[in-house]
Design an enzyme around this catalytic site. Structure first.
Site, PDB file in Angstrom:
ATOM      1  N   LYS A 274      33.063  54.337  -9.466  1.00 54.45           N
ATOM      2  CA  LYS A 274      31.831  53.569  -9.270  1.00 54.45           C
ATOM      3  C   LYS A 274      32.188  52.133  -8.894  1.00 54.45           C
ATOM      4  CE  LYS A 274      27.371  52.932 -11.562  1.00 54.45           C
ATOM      5  NZ  LYS A 274      26.590  53.207 -12.772  1.00 54.45           N
ATOM      6  N   GLU A 359      16.286  63.462 -22.206  1.00 59.62           N
ATOM      7  CA  GLU A 359      15.116  62.985 -22.944  1.00 59.62           C
ATOM      8  C   GLU A 359      14.517  64.066 -23.836  1.00 59.62           C
ATOM      9  OE1 GLU A 359      15.597  60.330 -19.392  1.00 59.62           O
ATOM     10  OE2 GLU A 359      15.677  62.507 -19.732  1.00 59.62           O
ATOM     11  N   ARG A 387       9.624  63.429 -18.949  1.00 59.30           N
ATOM     12  CA  ARG A 387      10.614  64.505 -18.974  1.00 59.30           C
ATOM     13  C   ARG A 387      10.644  65.231 -20.315  1.00 59.30           C
ATOM     14  NH1 ARG A 387      14.819  63.520 -14.997  1.00 59.30           N
ATOM     15  NH2 ARG A 387      16.391  64.202 -16.469  1.00 59.30           N
TER      16      ARG A 387
END
Length: 631
Positions: A274, A359, A387
């Site tokens: 990243k 979640e 979600r």
């Protein structure tokens, strides 16, 4: 002599195929430079985009988009993809700005954007569905999903991979393994993947050890971990290929060509970093997940101090509550920084639980905690709470387990746009029995509401916007009591605004504007969307010619809708006075929050205009002496 830009000659993916290795290497460098330029001007997701440049070039070299469908999970890493599909200038001129290109894939922008994505964990399911449809039609076209390792642990991703292995349909899933989510990921699956990476963490020096023995140990450890990873996917019924270096564009092209036409579901595992190509991002990938206002070349510039946000107010509130009650614990889904829980985690690590991009599990986990006497706070963005809707209904509400749901980014969210708007939480939560919904007008009220919610023994959802907290409104404050609001300014009886949460500040600003036109507006703070303060609603409707409800939420099923429903039963003769000021029943795209409020008629001038329009058709009458002000 200055070399001509290769990127500027790319009008679409077909222009990539004649390029040779040296030209592709130059293109990779140019793409990274343009990503830096665009995000330095407009902000956006930085580290994730820098990390997939080689992969994006390889995908568009091997596959024939849009005939072949590329589905980016979350799609916050789509900037190179957008530039290679003809949107370079748009990206530089207006990324994430009002009327400019989205920071995510957007079906309305290009036929190359297969899915309108902004939530994690969706790409594998979508690509598998496309693959199944193509197979049924006998089509030679392909579908490819690009999914990150953090999203791999998402329930939807695992469900889709499990189903893919069972179906046996030809599909390609590229696992972009960079060892990161927004922050550092958690979980056993992450630990196994991390052990298989080239930079596996084994101390370089140990007493009595030598370099050759250490290298051999590293290689043996990595080989074992990679075998475990391969077995995991193969046991799901997938063909596993990799891992390979995700920053070697030629190796990626070769690997994609090898797996492109394989029968059955295939997972190609690549390792990336990243922020690749930008040293500050490699050193601090969390900070550089998103970036804005940095100089090129060089590290980020010193940021100008910002006004205090609602998220910062929640941070301090949680620290205070936890200091007073050791039963208070915090749960988040891979969003410690975003939800304001990082300082809480630093101070109370044993009372902080990051469940990853899961979640659903977070809500069920919180429900179980309540059964042991703990007082969990589930901190989540409004858009991501969607979600775990079933878990809130089935595992929390039906069980009657007390839980505080702290909803950040409730309302219009600005540049993140349509997939992240927090415009639906009132609608989807107020239909669940026994759920209490409330919203503070300022920081002192946030603290009071949070304390009340934790002590209430109820399921309480508290929302606040992605905005700065206003100065405290009023000096004396009525205590928080279930279903009771307050009047913060008494007017002349012509019009009133019953405002919910952050809209109180805007209603008071509208009051100042209307005073210049000789209209003295009453402003009331609803505090609760469920239950509605029936006494306050009745008093306002009986004593005013027009009453506006104001909310930073969709008009369909929101706070105003709840007031209208109650008014029909309570004072049907006055229902005609009620007007609903809310976000229209349509998806709202990206742009500054202030512009989104303006377009919805919810900024101060918009509210003032709504009041004047409503009054134009109503007779005036005096204010009844039934209201008192808290100020």
């Amino acid at each position: 002599m200055h070399e001509a830009s290769i990127l500027d000659t790319i009008r679409g993916p077909s222009d990539l195929r004649p390029l040779g290795p040296s030209e592709r290497a130059r293109l990779v460098a140019e793409l990274r430079k343009r990503i830096c330029e665009a995000t330095s001007r407009h902000g956006g997701h930085f580290g994730s985009n820098m990390g997939v440049v080689e992969l994006t070039v390889a995908l568009h070299t091997v596959f024939d988009s849009p005939r072949d469908r590329i589905v980016w999970d979350t799609s916050h890493q789509c900037y190179a993809h957008k530039m290679l599909t003809g949107r370079t200038r748009d990206l530089l001129d207006g990324l994430r700005t009002y009327g400019g290109p989205s920071g995510f894939c957007h079906k309305g922008e290009s036929e190359h954007d297969t899915a309108f994505a902004g939530h994690a964990g969706t790409a594998v399911s979508i690509a598998l569905g496309i693959s199944q449809g193509l197979a049924a039609a006998g089509s030679p076209q392909r579908a490819v999903a690009v999914v990150g390792d953090a999203s791999l642990a998402s329930g939807m991703t695992l469900e889709a991979l499990n189903h893919a292995g069972w179906l046996g349909t030809r599909a390609l899933f590229v696992l972009n393994d960079n060892g990161m989510a927004i922050e550092f990921p958690v979980g056993g699956l992450h630990a196994t993947l991390q052990a298989a990476r080239d930079w596996v963490s084994i101390p370089e020096r140990r007493a009595g050890g030598d370099a050759a023995a250490l290298l051999a140990e590293k290689r043996a450890s990595q080989a074992e971990a990679r075998a475990e990873v391969a077995r995991f996917f193969e046991q799901l019924g997938l063909r596993y290929v990799g891992p390979i270096d995700g920053h070697d564009v030629e190796a990626l092209i070769e690997a994609l060509r090898q797996v492109k036409d394989l029968e059955g579901p295939t997972l190609l595992h690549i390792h990336t970093r990243k922020g690749a190509g930008w040293e500050p991002a490699l050193d601090d990938p969390v900070t550089w997940h998103a970036a804005q206002g940095f100089l090129l070349p060089g590290p980020a510039t010193k940021k100008v101090a910002k006004a205090r946000s609602w998220t910062q107010a929640f941070t301090d509130c949680m620290l205070g509550l936890a200091a007073q009650d050791e039963r208070v614990v915090a749960i988040t889904a891979a969003m410690l920084g975003g939800t304001g829980l990082q300082k809480f985690a630093d101070r109370y690590p044993a009372r902080t639980f990051d469940v990853g991009i899961c979640e659903q599990h977070g809500a069920g986990f919180a429900s179980g905690m309540t059964l042991t006497g703990l007082r969990p706070v589930l901190a989540v963005y409004s858009t991501f709470l969607q979600r775990c809707y079933d878990q809130i209904l089935h595992d929390v509400a039906i069980q009657g387990n007390p839980l505080v749901i702290a909803m950040d980014r409730g309302g219009l969210v600005g540049a993140d746009g349509v997939t992240h708007q927090g415009l639906f939480d009132i609608s989807y939560l107020r239909c669940i029995p026994d759920v209490v919904l409330c919203a503070p007008k300022d920081e002192p009220e946030l603290v009071a509401m949070m304390r009340w919610a934790l002590e209430s023994g109820r399921i309480v959802g508290i929302r606040w916007p992605r905005a700065n907290v206003p100065a405290p409104i009023g000096e004396e404050r009525a205590p928080i009591e279930l279903g009771q609001g307050e009047v913060v300014a008494v007017g002349d009886g012509s019009a009133a605004i019953l405002a919910y949460g952050a809209m109180v500040e805007l209603a008071l600003q509208a009051r100042e504007l209307l005073l210049a036109d000789g209209i003295s507006l009453t402003v009331a703070n609803a505090r609760f969307a469920k239950p509605i303060d029936l006494f306050l609603l009745e008093a306002l409707l009986e004593s005013h010619e027009v009453v506006l409800t104001a909310e930073d939420h969709t008009v369909a099923g929101g706070f105003g809708s709840a007031c209208l429903q109650e008014a029909l039963e309570l004072v049907p003769e006055h229902v005609g006075k009620l007007r609903l000021a809310a976000v229209p029943d349509a998806f709202v795209h990206h742009g500054a929050r202030e512009l989104q409020l303006r377009d919805a008629g919810l900024d101060a001038p918009g509210l003032a205009a709504r009041v004047k329009t409503a009054l134009a058709a109503r007779p005036r009458r005096a204010l009844l002496p039934s209201l008192s002000v808290v100020a």
